[in-house]
Write a protein that holds these residues in place. Sequence first.
Motif, PDB file in Angstrom:
ATOM      1  N   ALA A 229     -15.258 -25.077 -77.656  1.00  0.00           N
ATOM      2  CA  ALA A 229     -13.976 -24.841 -78.322  1.00  0.00           C
ATOM      3  C   ALA A 229     -14.184 -24.346 -79.752  1.00  0.00           C
ATOM      4  CB  ALA A 229     -13.139 -26.118 -78.311  1.00  0.00           C
ATOM      5  N   LEU A 230     -15.130 -24.954 -80.462  1.00  0.00           N
ATOM      6  CA  LEU A 230     -15.415 -24.522 -81.833  1.00  0.00           C
ATOM      7  C   LEU A 230     -16.020 -23.127 -81.860  1.00  0.00           C
ATOM      8  CD1 LEU A 230     -16.886 -27.823 -83.363  1.00  0.00           C
ATOM      9  CD2 LEU A 230     -14.565 -26.893 -83.616  1.00  0.00           C
ATOM     10  N   LEU A 231     -16.882 -22.835 -80.897  1.00  0.00           N
ATOM     11  CA  LEU A 231     -17.504 -21.509 -80.830  1.00  0.00           C
ATOM     12  C   LEU A 231     -16.466 -20.428 -80.558  1.00  0.00           C
ATOM     13  CD1 LEU A 231     -20.367 -20.338 -81.040  1.00  0.00           C
ATOM     14  CD2 LEU A 231     -20.569 -20.565 -78.553  1.00  0.00           C
ATOM     15  N   ALA A 232     -15.527 -20.702 -79.621  1.00  0.00           N
ATOM     16  CA  ALA A 232     -14.462 -19.744 -79.326  1.00  0.00           C
ATOM     17  C   ALA A 232     -13.559 -19.532 -80.535  1.00  0.00           C
ATOM     18  CB  ALA A 232     -13.639 -20.231 -78.129  1.00  0.00           C
ATOM     19  N   ALA A 233     -13.249 -20.620 -81.246  1.00  0.00           N
ATOM     20  CA  ALA A 233     -12.424 -20.505 -82.457  1.00  0.00           C
ATOM     21  C   ALA A 233     -13.134 -19.668 -83.514  1.00  0.00           C
ATOM     22  CB  ALA A 233     -12.102 -21.896 -82.999  1.00  0.00           C
ATOM     23  N   ALA A 234     -14.436 -19.859 -83.651  1.00  0.00           N
ATOM     24  CA  ALA A 234     -15.201 -19.084 -84.621  1.00  0.00           C
ATOM     25  C   ALA A 234     -15.206 -17.602 -84.251  1.00  0.00           C
ATOM     26  CB  ALA A 234     -16.635 -19.611 -84.702  1.00  0.00           C
ATOM     27  N   GLY A 235     -15.314 -17.305 -82.951  1.00  0.00           N
ATOM     28  CA  GLY A 235     -15.259 -15.914 -82.508  1.00  0.00           C
ATOM     29  C   GLY A 235     -13.941 -15.259 -82.853  1.00  0.00           C
TER      30      GLY A 235
ATOM     31  N   MET B  70     -16.885 -15.916 -78.539  1.00  0.00           N
ATOM     32  CA  MET B  70     -15.660 -16.337 -77.856  1.00  0.00           C
ATOM     33  C   MET B  70     -15.926 -16.541 -76.367  1.00  0.00           C
ATOM     34  SD  MET B  70     -12.016 -14.425 -77.330  1.00  0.00           S
ATOM     35  CE  MET B  70     -10.695 -15.229 -76.425  1.00  0.00           C
ATOM     36  N   GLY B  71     -16.626 -15.576 -75.740  1.00  0.00           N
ATOM     37  CA  GLY B  71     -16.929 -15.680 -74.315  1.00  0.00           C
ATOM     38  C   GLY B  71     -17.819 -16.865 -74.000  1.00  0.00           C
ATOM     39  N   LEU B  72     -18.854 -17.067 -74.827  1.00  0.00           N
ATOM     40  CA  LEU B  72     -19.726 -18.224 -74.616  1.00  0.00           C
ATOM     41  C   LEU B  72     -18.937 -19.523 -74.717  1.00  0.00           C
ATOM     42  CD1 LEU B  72     -22.969 -17.242 -76.590  1.00  0.00           C
ATOM     43  CD2 LEU B  72     -22.790 -17.690 -74.135  1.00  0.00           C
TER      44      LEU B  72
ATOM     45  N   LEU C 200     -14.233  -1.343 -70.888  1.00  0.00           N
ATOM     46  CA  LEU C 200     -15.659  -1.490 -71.157  1.00  0.00           C
ATOM     47  C   LEU C 200     -15.910  -2.352 -72.390  1.00  0.00           C
ATOM     48  CD1 LEU C 200     -16.925   2.133 -70.420  1.00  0.00           C
ATOM     49  CD2 LEU C 200     -17.451   0.074 -69.101  1.00  0.00           C
ATOM     50  N   SER C 201     -15.017  -2.274 -73.361  1.00  0.00           N
ATOM     51  CA  SER C 201     -15.211  -3.056 -74.584  1.00  0.00           C
ATOM     52  C   SER C 201     -15.141  -4.549 -74.319  1.00  0.00           C
ATOM     53  CB  SER C 201     -14.156  -2.665 -75.630  1.00  0.00           C
ATOM     54  OG  SER C 201     -12.877  -3.175 -75.269  1.00  0.00           O
ATOM     55  N   GLY C 202     -14.519  -4.938 -73.214  1.00  0.00           N
ATOM     56  CA  GLY C 202     -14.408  -6.356 -72.890  1.00  0.00           C
ATOM     57  C   GLY C 202     -15.556  -6.907 -72.073  1.00  0.00           C
ATOM     58  N   MET C 203     -16.507  -6.051 -71.688  1.00  0.00           N
ATOM     59  CA  MET C 203     -17.610  -6.521 -70.855  1.00  0.00           C
ATOM     60  C   MET C 203     -18.464  -7.604 -71.532  1.00  0.00           C
ATOM     61  SD  MET C 203     -16.983  -5.203 -68.068  1.00  0.00           S
ATOM     62  CE  MET C 203     -18.399  -5.828 -67.179  1.00  0.00           C
ATOM     63  N   PRO C 204     -18.719  -7.530 -72.864  1.00  0.00           N
ATOM     64  CA  PRO C 204     -19.463  -8.639 -73.482  1.00  0.00           C
ATOM     65  C   PRO C 204     -18.761  -9.986 -73.331  1.00  0.00           C
ATOM     66  CG  PRO C 204     -19.438  -6.744 -74.949  1.00  0.00           C
ATOM     67  CD  PRO C 204     -18.484  -6.436 -73.830  1.00  0.00           C
ATOM     68  N   LEU C 205     -17.428  -9.971 -73.364  1.00  0.00           N
ATOM     69  CA  LEU C 205     -16.678 -11.204 -73.176  1.00  0.00           C
ATOM     70  C   LEU C 205     -16.920 -11.762 -71.782  1.00  0.00           C
ATOM     71  CD1 LEU C 205     -14.575 -13.252 -74.185  1.00  0.00           C
ATOM     72  CD2 LEU C 205     -12.800 -11.695 -73.390  1.00  0.00           C
ATOM     73  N   SER C 206     -16.856 -10.892 -70.783  1.00  0.00           N
ATOM     74  CA  SER C 206     -17.065 -11.317 -69.403  1.00  0.00           C
ATOM     75  C   SER C 206     -18.484 -11.827 -69.198  1.00  0.00           C
ATOM     76  CB  SER C 206     -16.788 -10.140 -68.454  1.00  0.00           C
ATOM     77  OG  SER C 206     -16.997 -10.513 -67.117  1.00  0.00           O
ATOM     78  N   ALA C 207     -19.468 -11.066 -69.710  1.00  0.00           N
ATOM     79  CA  ALA C 207     -20.869 -11.469 -69.544  1.00  0.00           C
ATOM     80  C   ALA C 207     -21.146 -12.792 -70.248  1.00  0.00           C
ATOM     81  CB  ALA C 207     -21.785 -10.368 -70.076  1.00  0.00           C
ATOM     82  N   ALA C 208     -20.598 -12.960 -71.453  1.00  0.00           N
ATOM     83  CA  ALA C 208     -20.820 -14.196 -72.196  1.00  0.00           C
ATOM     84  C   ALA C 208     -20.148 -15.385 -71.514  1.00  0.00           C
ATOM     85  CB  ALA C 208     -20.303 -14.046 -73.627  1.00  0.00           C
ATOM     86  N   MET C 209     -18.958 -15.179 -70.948  1.00  0.00           N
ATOM     87  CA  MET C 209     -18.290 -16.259 -70.228  1.00  0.00           C
ATOM     88  C   MET C 209     -19.112 -16.686 -69.015  1.00  0.00           C
ATOM     89  SD  MET C 209     -14.228 -15.207 -70.360  1.00  0.00           S
ATOM     90  CE  MET C 209     -13.713 -16.612 -69.367  1.00  0.00           C
ATOM     91  N   MET C 210     -19.659 -15.714 -68.294  1.00  0.00           N
ATOM     92  CA  MET C 210     -20.484 -16.035 -67.132  1.00  0.00           C
ATOM     93  C   MET C 210     -21.725 -16.816 -67.552  1.00  0.00           C
ATOM     94  SD  MET C 210     -20.203 -12.411 -65.070  1.00  0.00           S
ATOM     95  CE  MET C 210     -21.367 -12.929 -63.803  1.00  0.00           C
ATOM     96  N   ALA C 211     -22.366 -16.370 -68.638  1.00  0.00           N
ATOM     97  CA  ALA C 211     -23.558 -17.057 -69.118  1.00  0.00           C
ATOM     98  C   ALA C 211     -23.222 -18.470 -69.591  1.00  0.00           C
ATOM     99  CB  ALA C 211     -24.200 -16.258 -70.250  1.00  0.00           C
TER     100      ALA C 211
END
Length: 500
Positions: free
Chosen positions: A352-358, A385-387, A319-330
């Motif tokens: 790439a920069l956004l994922a690195a910052a996450g 990271m997901g975005l 469940l803790s990974g759901m924000p990652l999944s939702a953000a990747m989809m968005a």
Amino acid sequence: MPENKTPHSPTAAVDPRRWAALAVVLVAAFMDAVDVTVVHIAIPDIQAETGASTAQIQWITGGYALAFALGLITGGRLGDLFGRKRVFLVGVAGFTVTSLVCGIAGNPELLLAGRIAQGAMAALMVPQVLSIIHVTFPKNERGKVFGIYGSVMALGTLAGPLVGALLVEWNLFDLAWRPIFLVNLPLGVAGLLAGAWLIRESKADKAEKLDVTGVVLATAGLLMLVLPLTQGRELGWPAWTYLSMIGSLPVLGLFVAWERRLLARGGSPLVVLSLFERRSFAGGQGVQLLFGLASGVFFLAWTLYLQIGLGWSPLKAGLSGMPLSAAMMAGAGLSMQVLVPRFGRVVLQGGALLAAAGMAGFGLLAHHYGADIALWQTMLPLVPMGLGMGLIIAPLTDLILSEVPHEHAGSASGLTNTTTQLGQAVGVALSSVIFFGHLGSGDPASQVHAMPRAFNGSLWYVAAAFLAAFVLLFALPRRSPGTPSATGAVAEEREPAHAS
């Protein structure tokens, strides 16, 4: 006399059932994405019921990935030569049958054999997904389609552990861990029937025979490289693992030489090396490799950190990974439908920069709070990271395939998937130096106190991989050929029906 228009010809009529066909191939891609990770959650139950040894458990989890990686290039080329729809349906049927074998296995030997065969069937099925999309949809629709594809793959990757945890905890029909495999049966049967009806057949204009020598050389070279990367850490990196990886280089070099010779003689090579002359394809493969590497390092360290270091249940960890999944989809949907048509390559670099910052933010939180970190605090850095990953994954696939002639769509798709799998294998192998190096010797379960430090140390390497991807993305064209320009004008479609 009316012109004979093949499905992959640029003058062919657009398939009116293409969106329904897309749903079919995406369900198949989702099944594979889930099956890569779903088994990890059920390992304790599988070991308890079947009496599998540690080595067998390692192969039950790694055998699928190994067979999948080894067969992707060949699977993609088989679709080009003998029909993408036909090979896709064979893969779906085989995947369904092998899922049944895994679900009813009464001993670890049968389960292991089923998992390896399942990975081989996935290698027939998955490359056809991208190639069918590539030859079915016109250029002006592919941006939206690859955005949907990226979202589905993101959902499948993150849903695997959660689906596995739910199915194991529910214990449906008192079957314990077996539903994680049996759930594929209704999906597979439905996909087989719908695919036979909805997907239009396509293949290369000149269907030559399969390059058997190329298959042998490529499979041998990849096996010598990927097997040590997959199993080396668990085995303590014996000497043969290093010798095998070194030996893979001349074998793969011989493969390249053979492919060049075969092409010069007018044959049909397994990998069309001229594709690497295209900036979008060559640069995209490098980014794909880094993307897989970052994923391999992160997801292994993240899973162990949450479940062993923090003592969370599989369900809570999932469940803790759901924000990652939702953000990747968005991110995937936003990039392809809104941002990339307007801004082009810079969107991927921003991702790439956004994922690195996450990852940097997650590292700081893990360092500051240690084992006392809260659930919401682990979720927070997964959003950027997901975005960022979503902004990369969907348009990258489109950029890689944008200049690939329909003639070689399967070969290019198989090679692209192989690059990702190779990157993930390298990432998992690097975890032995990065994560387990920080953790120290001994069983990870006995090193709980060192988990936050080891996880924090790993995240900086993941961030570095995304920064390297940012730099490599400069090799890609500013815009994918045929994407809408900044003024909204759509470039004229000029795709050759034959290889250049």
